[in-house]
Design an enzyme around this catalytic site. Sequence first.
Site, PDB file in Angstrom:
ATOM      1  N   TYR A 122      42.346   2.009  15.609  1.00  0.00           N
ATOM      2  CA  TYR A 122      41.039   2.657  15.742  1.00  0.00           C
ATOM      3  C   TYR A 122      40.691   2.887  17.209  1.00  0.00           C
ATOM      4  O   TYR A 122      40.300   3.987  17.617  1.00  0.00           O
ATOM      5  CB  TYR A 122      39.981   1.782  15.075  1.00  0.00           C
ATOM      6  CG  TYR A 122      38.573   2.323  15.146  1.00  0.00           C
ATOM      7  CD1 TYR A 122      38.152   3.322  14.272  1.00  0.00           C
ATOM      8  CD2 TYR A 122      37.658   1.825  16.065  1.00  0.00           C
ATOM      9  CE1 TYR A 122      36.855   3.816  14.327  1.00  0.00           C
ATOM     10  CE2 TYR A 122      36.363   2.306  16.121  1.00  0.00           C
ATOM     11  CZ  TYR A 122      35.971   3.300  15.252  1.00  0.00           C
ATOM     12  OH  TYR A 122      34.687   3.790  15.299  1.00  0.00           O
ATOM     13  N   THR A 143      42.659   3.034  19.791  1.00  0.00           N
ATOM     14  CA  THR A 143      43.559   4.020  20.391  1.00  0.00           C
ATOM     15  C   THR A 143      43.127   5.443  20.046  1.00  0.00           C
ATOM     16  O   THR A 143      43.104   6.327  20.910  1.00  0.00           O
ATOM     17  CB  THR A 143      44.999   3.783  19.904  1.00  0.00           C
ATOM     18  OG1 THR A 143      45.423   2.477  20.309  1.00  0.00           O
ATOM     19  CG2 THR A 143      45.946   4.828  20.471  1.00  0.00           C
TER      20      THR A 143
END
Length: 241
Positions: A147, A149
């Site tokens: 998430y 990233t």
Amino acid sequence: MKVTFDATGVVVVITGGAQGIGAALASAITSYGGTAVVFDVVKPSDPAVSFVEVDVADRAAVDSAVAGVVARYGRIDGLVAGAAVQPRSAVLDLDPAEWSRTLQVNLDGVVWACQAVVPHMVAQRSGSVVVFTSGMALTGYPGAAAYATSKAGLVAFAKSLAAEVAADRVRVNVVAPGVIDTEQFRNANHGVDREHWRETIGIGDPEDVVGPLLFLLSDAATMTGSTLTRERAFSSEGGAR
């Protein structure tokens, strides 16, 4: 001072707008006389909101849905890219399919929506795109690498797009809402003491983000490539206020 918005004649596409912040924004836009079109995999509860069932990870489906909006309403004035998934998994345990799905929805889905919508804004020489990021994009978070990233990638994407279309009078900005008490937050944080979090780090409600979003969608917001963050002040006793 009471501030009101006039959204008469305005058409806004909201990805992931069936719940949470997107749903609150869609209802607000319709209440101010505008048209909110939600792209989601579930139907919004507000009957005044238009709905198109779309998996934003499916590029062809996004293209088709946007073409349908333009055919029906003749224009798109705003795009709010909020569709996201937030699985929990330690990095060393990440399932490749889960990693790919998170990036496909959270990152690719925004790219596909922008590629489909922004050319119409460029043609009409006006429009506003708002992309959701997260504080996790800068800090990371245990169990949320996929998430975080995806949200970090969105910041660079949005700023790049903003630079590319600024001359066409299309604005692209980013919002980092902070911790908001949505279904996604609750699903990703089973068992947490939300009231304790509310008093310490500060948990907001979806409606808290609607005002900044309406501002960014309006002509009053002349900035582009900017990031708005929702932060809470803390008292000396450690509580949010």
